[in-house]
Each structure stands twice: as C-alpha cells, then as structure tokens.
Write a protein that holds these residues in place. Structure first.
Motif, PDB file in Angstrom:
ATOM      1  N   GLY A   1       0.419  -0.743  -0.431  1.00 22.31           N
ATOM      2  CA  GLY A   1       0.173  -0.008   0.155  1.00 22.31           C
ATOM      3  C   GLY A   1       0.994   0.616   0.124  1.00 22.31           C
ATOM      4  N   HIS A   2       2.103   1.235   0.787  1.00 20.46           N
ATOM      5  CA  HIS A   2       3.170   2.643   0.316  1.00 20.46           C
ATOM      6  C   HIS A   2       3.430   2.632  -0.970  1.00 20.46           C
ATOM      7  N   LEU A   3       4.410   1.736  -1.678  1.00 24.46           N
ATOM      8  CA  LEU A   3       3.919   1.561  -3.031  1.00 24.46           C
ATOM      9  C   LEU A   3       3.133   2.601  -3.614  1.00 24.46           C
ATOM     10  N   SER A   4       1.779   1.559  -3.906  1.00 19.72           N
ATOM     11  CA  SER A   4       0.399   2.225  -4.606  1.00 19.72           C
ATOM     12  C   SER A   4       0.608   3.796  -4.344  1.00 19.72           C
ATOM     13  N   GLU A   5       0.931   4.368  -2.720  1.00 13.92           N
ATOM     14  CA  GLU A   5       0.650   5.521  -2.540  1.00 13.92           C
ATOM     15  C   GLU A   5       1.595   6.431  -2.955  1.00 13.92           C
ATOM     16  N   ARG A   6       2.772   5.855  -2.913  1.00 16.30           N
ATOM     17  CA  ARG A   6       3.649   6.854  -3.634  1.00 16.30           C
ATOM     18  C   ARG A   6       4.284   7.293  -4.611  1.00 16.30           C
ATOM     19  N   LEU A   7       3.442   6.105  -5.643  1.00 19.77           N
ATOM     20  CA  LEU A   7       2.810   5.798  -7.128  1.00 19.77           C
ATOM     21  C   LEU A   7       1.906   7.079  -7.311  1.00 19.77           C
ATOM     22  N   ALA A   8       1.049   7.010  -6.669  1.00 18.75           N
ATOM     23  CA  ALA A   8      -0.524   8.108  -7.435  1.00 18.75           C
ATOM     24  C   ALA A   8       0.563   9.476  -6.908  1.00 18.75           C
ATOM     25  N   TYR A   9       1.016   9.235  -5.375  1.00 24.48           N
ATOM     26  CA  TYR A   9       1.638  10.931  -5.738  1.00 24.48           C
ATOM     27  C   TYR A   9       2.425  11.117  -7.160  1.00 24.48           C
ATOM     28  N   GLU A  10       2.994  10.630  -6.750  1.00 22.23           N
ATOM     29  CA  GLU A  10       4.010  10.709  -8.181  1.00 22.23           C
ATOM     30  C   GLU A  10       2.725  11.372  -9.378  1.00 22.23           C
ATOM     31  N   LYS A  11       1.886  10.354  -9.877  1.00 22.22           N
ATOM     32  CA  LYS A  11       1.651  10.590 -10.927  1.00 22.22           C
ATOM     33  C   LYS A  11       1.132  12.282 -10.800  1.00 22.22           C
ATOM     34  N   ALA A  12       0.379  12.339  -9.137  1.00 21.87           N
ATOM     35  CA  ALA A  12      -0.670  13.278  -9.513  1.00 21.87           C
ATOM     36  C   ALA A  12       0.458  15.061  -9.212  1.00 21.87           C
ATOM     37  N   VAL A  13       1.496  13.869  -8.677  1.00 20.75           N
ATOM     38  CA  VAL A  13       2.376  15.540  -9.253  1.00 20.75           C
ATOM     39  C   VAL A  13       3.094  15.841 -10.656  1.00 20.75           C
ATOM     40  N   HIS A  14       2.688  14.710 -11.321  1.00 24.78           N
ATOM     41  CA  HIS A  14       3.114  14.853 -12.998  1.00 24.78           C
ATOM     42  C   HIS A  14       1.630  15.496 -13.408  1.00 24.78           C
ATOM     43  N   LEU A  15       0.320  15.479 -13.264  1.00 24.09           N
ATOM     44  CA  LEU A  15      -0.117  15.724 -13.882  1.00 24.09           C
ATOM     45  C   LEU A  15       0.000  17.516 -13.359  1.00 24.09           C
ATOM     46  N   GLN A  16      -0.249  17.715 -11.960  1.00 20.58           N
ATOM     47  CA  GLN A  16      -0.154  19.036 -11.595  1.00 20.58           C
ATOM     48  C   GLN A  16       0.924  19.977 -12.806  1.00 20.58           C
ATOM     49  N   ARG A  17       2.171  19.122 -12.510  1.00 17.23           N
ATOM     50  CA  ARG A  17       3.161  19.766 -13.580  1.00 17.23           C
ATOM     51  C   ARG A  17       3.097  20.084 -14.929  1.00 17.23           C
ATOM     52  N   VAL A  18       2.142  18.827 -15.697  1.00 18.31           N
ATOM     53  CA  VAL A  18       2.005  19.447 -16.981  1.00 18.31           C
ATOM     54  C   VAL A  18       0.835  20.053 -17.082  1.00 18.31           C
ATOM     55  N   ARG A  19      -0.211  20.695 -16.083  1.00 15.98           N
ATOM     56  CA  ARG A  19      -1.389  21.612 -15.823  1.00 15.98           C
ATOM     57  C   ARG A  19      -0.541  22.398 -15.855  1.00 15.98           C
ATOM     58  N   THR A  20       0.641  23.002 -14.366  1.00 14.99           N
ATOM     59  CA  THR A  20       0.840  24.711 -14.873  1.00 14.99           C
ATOM     60  C   THR A  20       1.191  24.847 -16.268  1.00 14.99           C
ATOM     61  N   GLU A  21       2.995  23.162 -16.866  1.00 14.76           N
ATOM     62  CA  GLU A  21       3.127  23.906 -18.132  1.00 14.76           C
ATOM     63  C   GLU A  21       2.344  24.073 -19.248  1.00 14.76           C
ATOM     64  N   VAL A  22       0.669  23.518 -19.686  1.00 12.24           N
ATOM     65  CA  VAL A  22      -0.234  23.822 -20.670  1.00 12.24           C
ATOM     66  C   VAL A  22      -0.367  25.646 -20.077  1.00 12.24           C
ATOM     67  N   SER A  23      -0.746  25.532 -18.846  1.00 12.83           N
ATOM     68  CA  SER A  23      -1.323  27.217 -18.602  1.00 12.83           C
ATOM     69  C   SER A  23      -0.442  27.954 -18.919  1.00 12.83           C
ATOM     70  N   GLN A  24       0.965  27.475 -18.842  1.00 12.31           N
ATOM     71  CA  GLN A  24       1.866  28.367 -19.352  1.00 12.31           C
ATOM     72  C   GLN A  24       2.233  28.721 -20.580  1.00 12.31           C
ATOM     73  N   ALA A  25       1.791  27.980 -21.170  1.00  8.25           N
ATOM     74  CA  ALA A  25       1.829  27.573 -22.661  1.00  8.25           C
ATOM     75  C   ALA A  25       0.530  28.480 -23.234  1.00  8.25           C
ATOM     76  N   LYS A  26      -0.637  29.022 -22.378  1.00  3.58           N
ATOM     77  CA  LYS A  26      -1.862  29.326 -23.025  1.00  3.58           C
ATOM     78  C   LYS A  26      -1.327  30.803 -22.498  1.00  3.58           C
ATOM     79  N   ARG A  27      -0.958  31.209 -21.693  1.00  6.04           N
ATOM     80  CA  ARG A  27      -0.543  32.295 -21.602  1.00  6.04           C
ATOM     81  C   ARG A  27      -0.293  32.811 -22.283  1.00  6.04           C
TER      82      ARG A  27
END
Length: 254
Positions: free
Chosen positions: A150-176
């Motif tokens: 379960g610790h591994l799955s939590e870590r993978l979910a956290y990394e996925k969420a961080v990656h999605l947040q980074r992608v969102r910020t990059e996309v918003s920056q590109a749109k601006r």
C-alpha cells in the motif's frame, strides 16, 4: 428342569449387562479421544500465525529484463506474489530502450523468506551461464522492513498527481504565452492599418519607441558618486578619531 433354566437366563442377563458396560466404556474412551484430538488441532491452529508478506527493493534492473524473466527466476526460490517495475521515462528514448526499467519492487508471501533471499542474492551474479547477457551483472537487492504494498501504491499515486500538476502548469503557461503573443500581433496589425490610413490622408506618423532603462555600469556609478582617494580616506579617519565629545565633558564638569 426349572432350576437350570433359571440359571441359564440369569447367566445370559449377566453377560448382556457386562457387554453393555464394556461397550459404554469403549464409546466413552473414543469420545474422549476425539475431543482431545480436536482440542490439540485447535491449539496447533492457534499457534500457527498467518504469514506476513515481505517486499524486496530492486535498485537497478538489467537492460531488457521484463516482469516475465524476473518471475521465472524468483518463483524457483520463493512464493513471489506481485511485481512492479518502474519504466524508464527519460526524454529522447526510442526503440527497444523504451522497454527498459530503472527500479522494481518484489512482494513475497513470507517476509522471513524474502529477507533470506535478499541477503543470499545481493551482490551475486544474475546468471552463471557464460553465454548469457546477464553473466557480468550483479543483483542489487534490499529487504524493506515495515514496508507494505500500500505504501508503494500511495507513492505512485502521489508521483502521478505531481506529474499531472506539472503538466497542467506547463499547459497554462503555454496558453498565457500564446494569448499574449496573439494580442501583440493584433495590436501591431491595428497600428499598421492606422499608419497606412494616416499616411494616405497625408499626415505624419510618429512611431512609438519604448525606452527601457538599462542597468548602469560600474564606471557610471563611479562617476556619479565621487569615490575618495587614499589620502582623503586617511585624513577623514584621523579627523574622526581626533574629535572629542564635548557634550560628555560638559556633563561631567558642570
């Protein structure tokens, strides 16, 4: 004749009574044996604790080694349940290199067995065959105490969420940036149309120039601020040291 018949009947009755008593005793003994065996089985079941799973960390995965290969190797040693290999996500990887993995986690059904496997195989060659491509490579294994899947799955979910947040910020920056560029293009087009209209009417067009103040250099700063020479600095120091606080003396002698 009546007396011997009565004796025979009494003898048969006595035999029946003795037989029934022995049968009852045997039944009681068998029942006691069954109860004792059931209780011993219960105790054995209570003594046996459920197996706790253990996880081994694989710090480096040999190139082109897949989940199937690892399962074939470790199933011969212990009860391997789950495997997770982290794929290589470096940019610019093409072809067969996409199938490579950087690290992995192996879950065994018994943690004691997993601890023994990690201790036994760490820093040992992967394959003993000379023709194998893994002959010159070593296992890098480490048992992770108090670590659960379960610790591994939590870590993978956290990394996925961080990656999605980074992608969102990059996309918003590109749109601006795209919207800012579009507004500048539209503004320049409007100014161009206005310039052509003014020139067609015979008027004079003055171009707007935006002057951005630059940072002044060291030479300019030195010119603005009169830097004192060495002699002047020494003289000012002597003057400061030779000054006497007259107000302090007045308070003493007044």
């Amino acid at each position: 004749m009546a007396a011997p018949m009565e004796n025979i009947q009494e003898a048969t009755r006595n035999e029946i009574d003795t037989n029934s008593k022995t049968m009852n005793c045997e039944n009681a003994e068998t029942n006691n044996q069954i109860v004792d065996s059931f209780q011993t089985e219960k105790k054995k079941k209570k003594k046996k604790k459920p197996l706790e799973p253990g996880i081994i960390y694989l710090s480096s995965v040999p190139p082109f080694m897949t989940v199937k290969h690892i399962r074939e190797i470790f199933n011969n040693i212990g009860d391997l349940e789950r495997i997770f290999l982290q794929p290589d996500k470096r940019p610019g990887i093409k072809g067969k290199a996409k199938k490579c993995f950087t690290e992995g986690w192996l879950e065994f059904s018994d943690k004691r067995r997993a601890k023994r496997i990690a201790k036994m195989l760490n820093n040992t060659p992967i394959s003993q065959k000379k023709r194998s491509k893994y002959h010159d490579m070593l296992w890098n294994l480490k048992y992770l105490p108090k670590f659960r899947w379960g610790h591994l799955s939590e870590r993978l979910a956290y990394e996925k969420a961080v990656h999605l947040q980074r992608v969102r910020t990059e996309v918003s920056q590109a749109k601006r940036e795209a919207s800012h560029f579009q507004t500048n293009v539209e503004r320049s087009e409007r100014l161009g149309r206005l310039e052509r209209r003014v020139k067609a009417d015979g008027g004079a067009w003055e171009e707007r120039r935006v002057e951005i103040p630059q940072r002044s250099t060291d030479e300019e700063l030195c010119k603005r601020i009169a830097v004192p020479t060495g002699k002047h600095v020494r003289a000012t120091k002597r003057a400061k040291t030779s000054r006497v606080d007259t107000s302090f003396l007045k308070n003493i002698f007044s």
